[in-house]
Design a protein around this motif. Sequence first.
Motif, mmCIF file in Angstrom:
data_model
loop_
_atom_site.group_PDB
_atom_site.id
_atom_site.type_symbol
_atom_site.label_atom_id
_atom_site.label_comp_id
_atom_site.label_asym_id
_atom_site.label_seq_id
_atom_site.Cartn_x
_atom_site.Cartn_y
_atom_site.Cartn_z
ATOM 1 N N GLY A 1 0.806 -1.214 0.000
ATOM 2 C CA GLY A 1 0.000 0.000 0.000
ATOM 3 C C GLY A 1 0.839 1.265 0.000
ATOM 4 O O GLY A 1 1.932 1.325 -0.572
ATOM 5 N N THR A 2 0.335 2.277 0.685
ATOM 6 C CA THR A 2 0.991 3.585 0.654
ATOM 7 C C THR A 2 2.348 3.599 1.343
ATOM 8 O O THR A 2 3.126 4.537 1.161
ATOM 9 C CB THR A 2 0.078 4.645 1.296
ATOM 10 N N ALA A 3 2.647 2.568 2.142
ATOM 11 C CA ALA A 3 3.975 2.498 2.761
ATOM 12 C C ALA A 3 5.062 2.401 1.700
ATOM 13 O O ALA A 3 6.213 2.806 1.935
ATOM 14 C CB ALA A 3 4.053 1.300 3.705
ATOM 15 N N VAL A 4 4.716 1.879 0.545
ATOM 16 C CA VAL A 4 5.691 1.762 -0.542
ATOM 17 C C VAL A 4 6.046 3.137 -1.085
ATOM 18 O O VAL A 4 7.188 3.384 -1.487
ATOM 19 C CB VAL A 4 5.153 0.845 -1.656
ATOM 20 N N ILE A 5 5.079 4.048 -1.090
ATOM 21 C CA ILE A 5 5.369 5.410 -1.558
ATOM 22 C C ILE A 5 6.457 6.036 -0.701
ATOM 23 O O ILE A 5 7.421 6.638 -1.214
ATOM 24 C CB ILE A 5 4.086 6.272 -1.526
ATOM 25 N N GLN A 6 6.330 5.907 0.618
ATOM 26 C CA GLN A 6 7.351 6.429 1.521
ATOM 27 C C GLN A 6 8.668 5.707 1.309
ATOM 28 O O GLN A 6 9.742 6.327 1.333
ATOM 29 C CB GLN A 6 6.898 6.281 2.967
ATOM 30 N N ALA A 7 8.624 4.404 1.070
ATOM 31 C CA ALA A 7 9.839 3.626 0.858
ATOM 32 C C ALA A 7 10.582 4.087 -0.388
ATOM 33 O O ALA A 7 11.822 4.112 -0.414
ATOM 34 C CB ALA A 7 9.503 2.141 0.758
ATOM 35 N N VAL A 8 9.839 4.443 -1.416
ATOM 36 C CA VAL A 8 10.471 4.945 -2.641
ATOM 37 C C VAL A 8 11.236 6.233 -2.353
ATOM 38 O O VAL A 8 12.402 6.394 -2.731
ATOM 39 C CB VAL A 8 9.420 5.197 -3.741
#
Length: 499
Positions: free
Chosen positions: A423-430
Amino acid sequence: MKSKYLLTYTIVLVLFATSCRKFLDQTPVSTPTDATTWQADGDANTGVAACYSLIRAAFNASIGYYAYGDLASGEFSNSDQPDFQKVIDFNLGAGVASTATDNPLLKLRLWTPFFTAVAQSNRAIAFITAMPTAVFNGTSDAEKLARKNKYLGEAYFTRAFCYFTMARIWGDVPLVLENTDATVAQQYARSPQGDVLKQAIVDVNLAIQYLDWKDNGSSDRVVRADKGAAYALLAHIDAWKGDYAGCNTACDAVINSGTYSLTAAASFMDIYKGQSPESIFEIAQNTLSEGYNANVSLTLASQTLTAPYLNGTVPVWHINNSYVTKLYTDTADVRLKKGFISVSSGATSFLECVKYTNIQTVNNNVTLKVALNNIVIFRLADIELLKAEALSSGPSGDYNTALSLINQVRRARNAKALTGLSGTAVIQAVTDERGRELFLEGHRTFDLIRLERITKDQQFDNVTPGEFAAGKTYWPIDPNLFLNNSKITQTPFWIGKVN
């Protein structure tokens, strides 16, 4: 740009230096001879080479490339130079005496150097278009046309690059596309950022049409634009606009070209010497004719390096140690192990980024040291992670593919794969991965601006959500620019706030 262009560059830079306080000073590089100079392939080549030289001058003025892209991002906690401290604090409207022409804050608020580069691109487009195809090098009409188109593609690329750069820094900027001496006196209002970026996309698509891919054997690979550089620029423009479908397509064109490869962990630091297999576009300054005096106070080397590279025991720009510790959680990560060292002054330890330590002493003179690191603008890891951002932030939310792209970069850096994210945690990870990969490479501030637009979460210590929405992250222009142009207005957030 190699040493044979040094004389041309010197003339260009002298003209730039003498006009830096004028608004849109577009006096041609060789006004008396423009009509007679653009006659042969070599003239076009030299004219286009000057476009890159002027971009280099604009970025080197007050360390602009890194001041705009890194200094206010949280990578640095403070600066011993008071005016750079104001950048860290986002106090961009602080008072500067009009007579303090060497003040870095004043220089950073002047867009004149970029318009000087735009003027050269406009000049190149106009004159090269008018040149007969027959005067270009080649053994056939097709080769000669390709040669002409190459120069035109570079001129369109450099103009698009300058306008994209200015749009991210100032938002709305004057849009000047014509080549005429009268533009020195004409008055230009600021065009909406959307219109500026639209024109940049038109230009970069022309560059894509005209330019070819370059192989690794090309001596001017990545320091002069090719099709890969144009696609990389398009990807970044689309990401800035929030057009993640377009961004993804442009990233794919770069990635699937097979032209670039991630640098092996053992060779990671070679990226910053210039023209690595990973690089897509750089501003050349890795020869003595292109480098800059590392000991001058307003250079990246002087602000970030200490002994044994330069004199001094404490970096002028202090890296935020806790920020780095939070960002690099894998101690085997080559980006941490090779990109930073620890230096001490008394009981205090400082982290020092050593990406830019290609310092050469000239003629064994220890007081004359030249910094020879290219400015790396786009490289493959940047584009792979930008694609990951497009996939995770776009409407489809392809988080699995985005995470696989992150881990592809991490494997190349000896860092463990990230797992358990969705989910949106991937956006932060990017964004975090871009922070690790591109530390002090001119991207971080703009990455965080894009992230805050997506998540609405505050990213800057000195910019509240309300100030962010009001445009505080766009720079003010210096009041001196109003003296020569009554049509321009101050950047909206900074109206009444620039002393």
